[in-house]
Design a protein around this motif. Structure first.
Motif, short mmCIF file in Angstrom:
data_model
loop_
_atom_site.label_atom_id
_atom_site.label_comp_id
_atom_site.label_asym_id
_atom_site.label_seq_id
_atom_site.Cartn_x
_atom_site.Cartn_y
_atom_site.Cartn_z
N THR A 93 0.83 -1.21 0.00
CA THR A 93 0.00 0.00 0.00
C THR A 93 0.86 1.26 0.00
O THR A 93 0.35 2.35 -0.24
CB THR A 93 -0.94 0.04 1.22
OG1 THR A 93 -0.16 0.09 2.42
CG2 THR A 93 -1.87 -1.17 1.24
N LEU A 94 2.15 1.11 0.26
CA LEU A 94 3.08 2.25 0.26
C LEU A 94 3.82 2.39 -1.06
O LEU A 94 4.79 3.12 -1.16
CB LEU A 94 4.09 2.10 1.41
CG LEU A 94 3.49 2.04 2.81
CD1 LEU A 94 4.56 1.73 3.84
CD2 LEU A 94 2.80 3.36 3.13
N VAL A 95 3.36 1.65 -2.06
CA VAL A 95 3.98 1.71 -3.38
C VAL A 95 3.13 2.59 -4.29
O VAL A 95 1.91 2.47 -4.33
CB VAL A 95 4.15 0.29 -3.97
CG1 VAL A 95 4.70 0.36 -5.39
CG2 VAL A 95 5.06 -0.54 -3.09
N SER A 96 3.79 3.49 -4.98
CA SER A 96 3.12 4.44 -5.86
C SER A 96 3.89 4.51 -7.18
O SER A 96 4.84 3.77 -7.38
CB SER A 96 3.10 5.82 -5.18
OG SER A 96 2.36 6.74 -5.93
N ARG A 97 3.46 5.40 -8.03
CA ARG A 97 4.23 5.66 -9.25
C ARG A 97 5.34 6.66 -8.91
O ARG A 97 5.15 7.50 -8.03
CB ARG A 97 3.31 6.23 -10.33
CG ARG A 97 2.18 5.26 -10.68
CD ARG A 97 1.26 5.83 -11.73
NE ARG A 97 0.00 5.14 -11.78
CZ ARG A 97 -0.22 3.99 -12.41
NH1 ARG A 97 0.76 3.39 -13.04
NH2 ARG A 97 -1.41 3.43 -12.41
N PRO A 98 6.47 6.58 -9.60
CA PRO A 98 7.59 7.47 -9.25
C PRO A 98 7.29 8.93 -9.60
O PRO A 98 6.52 9.21 -10.52
CB PRO A 98 8.75 6.93 -10.08
CG PRO A 98 8.11 6.21 -11.21
CD PRO A 98 6.80 5.68 -10.69
N PRO A 99 7.92 9.87 -8.87
CA PRO A 99 7.80 11.28 -9.23
C PRO A 99 8.37 11.52 -10.63
O PRO A 99 9.19 10.75 -11.12
CB PRO A 99 8.64 12.00 -8.17
CG PRO A 99 8.75 11.03 -7.04
CD PRO A 99 8.71 9.67 -7.65
N VAL A 100 7.91 12.58 -11.26
CA VAL A 100 8.37 12.92 -12.61
C VAL A 100 9.72 13.63 -12.50
O VAL A 100 9.86 14.56 -11.69
CB VAL A 100 7.33 13.83 -13.31
CG1 VAL A 100 7.80 14.24 -14.69
CG2 VAL A 100 5.98 13.13 -13.38
N PRO A 101 10.70 13.23 -13.30
CA PRO A 101 11.99 13.92 -13.28
C PRO A 101 11.86 15.39 -13.69
O PRO A 101 10.97 15.77 -14.45
CB PRO A 101 12.84 13.15 -14.30
CG PRO A 101 12.17 11.82 -14.44
CD PRO A 101 10.71 12.06 -14.18
#
Length: 151
Positions: A93-101
């Motif tokens: 549940t603590l996994v998300s998509r990465p921030p945008v560079p």
């Protein structure tokens, strides 16, 4: 335009890739009460933002939705698929998509500015037909008047 840029900047770097409008409103403008305003911004710009198909009222930046959910927020790093598969359900549940560079954020903002400029140009260019229609109508009225009074 400023709202779109603000949303792109905040949504690109937030640790969560998808949130309800109230949370985006609080993060972007500091006021949860402006959630309807931000929902309108998101809905008016589907080229950048999408409503979640899975969670009611949640929105995400499309650019982030293209990335796999492998960013482990707890450690601030990308996981391999094998690492993700090995996580306990609670940690998943603590996994998300990465921030945008940063460079891609600049690309998104440049694209927003360019699309806005083109939209404004199209809006002002709609008047090109006014002189043509006016002269046609004037000629048409002249012909009808000539026919009506020539008898």
């Amino acid at each position: 335009m400023a709202d779109v840029i603000a949303a792109i900047q905040f949504m690109s770097t937030n640790e969560r890739s998808s949130l309800p409008c109230e949370d985006w409103a609080e993060g972007i403008s500091g006021n949860k009460a402006k959630s309807t305003h931000w929902q309108k911004v998101f809905d008016e710009h589907p080229e950048f933002f999408r409503r979640s198909p899975n969670y009611e009222g949640y929105y995400a930046l499309i650019w982030r939705r293209a990335s796999p959910r492998l960013f482990f927020r707890k450690e601030g790093r990308l996981l391999t698929q094998a690492e993700y598969n090995g996580l306990p359900d609670l940690d998943k549940t603590l996994v998300s998509r990465p921030p945008v560079p940063t460079q891609q954020i600049k690309t998104l903002i440049d694209l927003a500015v360019e699309l806005h400029a083109k939209a404004r140009e199209q809006h002002t260019d709609w008047r090109w037909w006014v002189p043509i229609v006016t002269s046609f109508l004037g000629s048409f009225i002249g012909v009808l008047s000539g026919l009506a009074f020539h008898k």
